[in-house]
Design a protein around this motif. Structure first.
Motif, mmCIF file in Angstrom:
data_model
loop_
_atom_site.group_PDB
_atom_site.id
_atom_site.type_symbol
_atom_site.label_atom_id
_atom_site.label_comp_id
_atom_site.label_asym_id
_atom_site.label_seq_id
_atom_site.Cartn_x
_atom_site.Cartn_y
_atom_site.Cartn_z
ATOM 1 N N ILE A 183 1.171 -1.191 -0.133
ATOM 2 C CA ILE A 183 -0.057 0.176 0.353
ATOM 3 C C ILE A 183 0.684 1.066 -0.178
ATOM 4 C CG2 ILE A 183 -1.695 1.021 1.003
ATOM 5 C CD1 ILE A 183 -2.659 -1.985 -0.248
ATOM 6 N N ALA A 184 1.732 1.264 1.232
ATOM 7 C CA ALA A 184 3.216 2.356 0.944
ATOM 8 C C ALA A 184 3.574 2.505 -0.624
ATOM 9 C CB ALA A 184 4.093 2.126 1.976
ATOM 10 N N CYS A 185 3.730 1.213 -1.439
ATOM 11 C CA CYS A 185 4.884 1.553 -3.235
ATOM 12 C C CYS A 185 3.956 2.605 -3.928
ATOM 13 C CB CYS A 185 5.525 0.291 -3.046
ATOM 14 S SG CYS A 185 6.201 -0.110 -1.962
ATOM 15 N N LEU A 186 2.063 2.109 -3.730
ATOM 16 C CA LEU A 186 1.009 1.885 -4.665
ATOM 17 C C LEU A 186 1.094 4.232 -4.515
ATOM 18 C CD1 LEU A 186 -1.648 2.216 -3.738
ATOM 19 C CD2 LEU A 186 -1.776 -0.157 -3.969
ATOM 20 N N LEU A 189 -6.022 -1.883 -6.649
ATOM 21 C CA LEU A 189 -5.901 -3.409 -6.312
ATOM 22 C C LEU A 189 -7.175 -4.093 -6.760
ATOM 23 C CD1 LEU A 189 -5.693 -2.705 -2.442
ATOM 24 C CD2 LEU A 189 -3.932 -3.288 -4.589
ATOM 25 N N HIS A 190 -7.921 -3.887 -6.905
ATOM 26 C CA HIS A 190 -9.209 -4.476 -7.792
ATOM 27 C C HIS A 190 -8.832 -4.832 -9.391
ATOM 28 C CE1 HIS A 190 -13.661 -4.647 -9.203
ATOM 29 N NE2 HIS A 190 -13.713 -5.366 -8.451
ATOM 30 N N ARG A 191 -8.591 -5.807 -9.725
ATOM 31 C CA ARG A 191 -8.335 -6.621 -10.833
ATOM 32 C C ARG A 191 -8.812 -5.964 -12.226
ATOM 33 N NH1 ARG A 191 -7.955 -11.255 -10.596
ATOM 34 N NH2 ARG A 191 -5.053 -11.143 -10.009
ATOM 35 N N ASP A 192 -10.482 -5.944 -11.880
ATOM 36 C CA ASP A 192 -11.171 -5.339 -13.292
ATOM 37 C C ASP A 192 -11.524 -3.809 -13.212
ATOM 38 O OD1 ASP A 192 -12.400 -7.380 -13.207
ATOM 39 O OD2 ASP A 192 -14.190 -7.020 -12.029
ATOM 40 N N THR A 193 -10.674 -3.303 -12.467
ATOM 41 C CA THR A 193 -10.697 -1.802 -12.144
ATOM 42 C C THR A 193 -9.445 -1.172 -12.929
ATOM 43 O OG1 THR A 193 -11.744 -1.061 -10.675
ATOM 44 C CG2 THR A 193 -10.211 0.459 -11.156
ATOM 45 N N ILE A 251 -0.195 -3.353 -11.159
ATOM 46 C CA ILE A 251 -1.171 -2.257 -9.856
ATOM 47 C C ILE A 251 0.218 -1.084 -9.593
ATOM 48 C CG2 ILE A 251 -0.969 -1.853 -7.384
ATOM 49 C CD1 ILE A 251 -1.678 -5.077 -7.283
ATOM 50 N N LEU A 252 0.882 -1.314 -9.557
ATOM 51 C CA LEU A 252 2.104 0.349 -9.712
ATOM 52 C C LEU A 252 1.406 0.976 -10.967
ATOM 53 C CD1 LEU A 252 5.257 -1.420 -8.284
ATOM 54 C CD2 LEU A 252 3.383 0.098 -6.949
#
Length: 175
Positions: free
Chosen positions: A35-38, A67-71, A148-149
């Motif tokens: 979470i900190a990295c993103l 974090l939501h794959r569909d998004t 994610i990043l």
């Protein structure tokens, strides 16, 4: 009242993170370091685009979206030039359930923010998050982590040109 984890170290209930109740896959996705990295990735691109830090409140939008794959998949075909409202209209299914996902992730985002601030990954200037450049030099290669990043960086640039109140309203959440 205190709890004694298997390590034998005593923890006060206020700092018990509840990780023992989570599934291993959930642990990986909700890891405070991730979470900190993103959030650092989003804050970095937000800073470049808006010359100001990422408003803390938007960390509660960035995290559930990244974090939501569909998004993430819906954002892959998007450029920064696409307006948030246009993207939301083209992807109504992504908005379905977003308020619940965002609410469910509030404790996770708070843990990630505390981790980021404690380890100088992010700094705080008023209510703005600023990247501190303290990310690991080499982040493990994994397609989903890279996705994610990448999504976080896109969101940072994208949210820099949108009013936070409008973002919250469009996604159906309240700060």
């Amino acid at each position: 009242m205190t709890t004694v984890p298997p390590t034998g170290r005593i923890h006060a209930p206020a700092i018990d993170t509840g990780w023992a109740e989570r599934a291993p896959a959930t642990d990986a996705m909700y890891n405070p370091a991730l979470i900190a990295c993103l959030l650092s990735a989003a804050a970095g691109t937000h800073l470049k685009r808006a010359s100001s830090g990422l408003p803390v409140a938007l960390s509660f939008i960035v995290t559930p979206m990244a974090l939501h794959r569909d998004t993430r998949q819906a954002l892959t075909a998007t450029t920064v030039r696409t307006h948030l409202r246009t993207w939301a209209e083209r992807n109504p299914m992504v908005r379905v359930g977003f308020p619940e996902r965002a609410q469910d992730l509030v404790p996770v985002v708070r843990q990630g923010l505390r981790f980021a601030l404690r380890h100088h990954i992010l700094g705080l200037n008023g209510d703005m998050l600023l990247p501190q450049g303290r990310l690991p030099h080499r982040i493990p290669e994994h397609p989903e982590l890279e996705d994610i990043l990448r999504t976080s960086r896109l969101l940072g640039r994208w949210l820099a040109v949108n009013d936070p109140a409008a973002v919250f309203a469009l996604l159906g959440v309240t700060p």
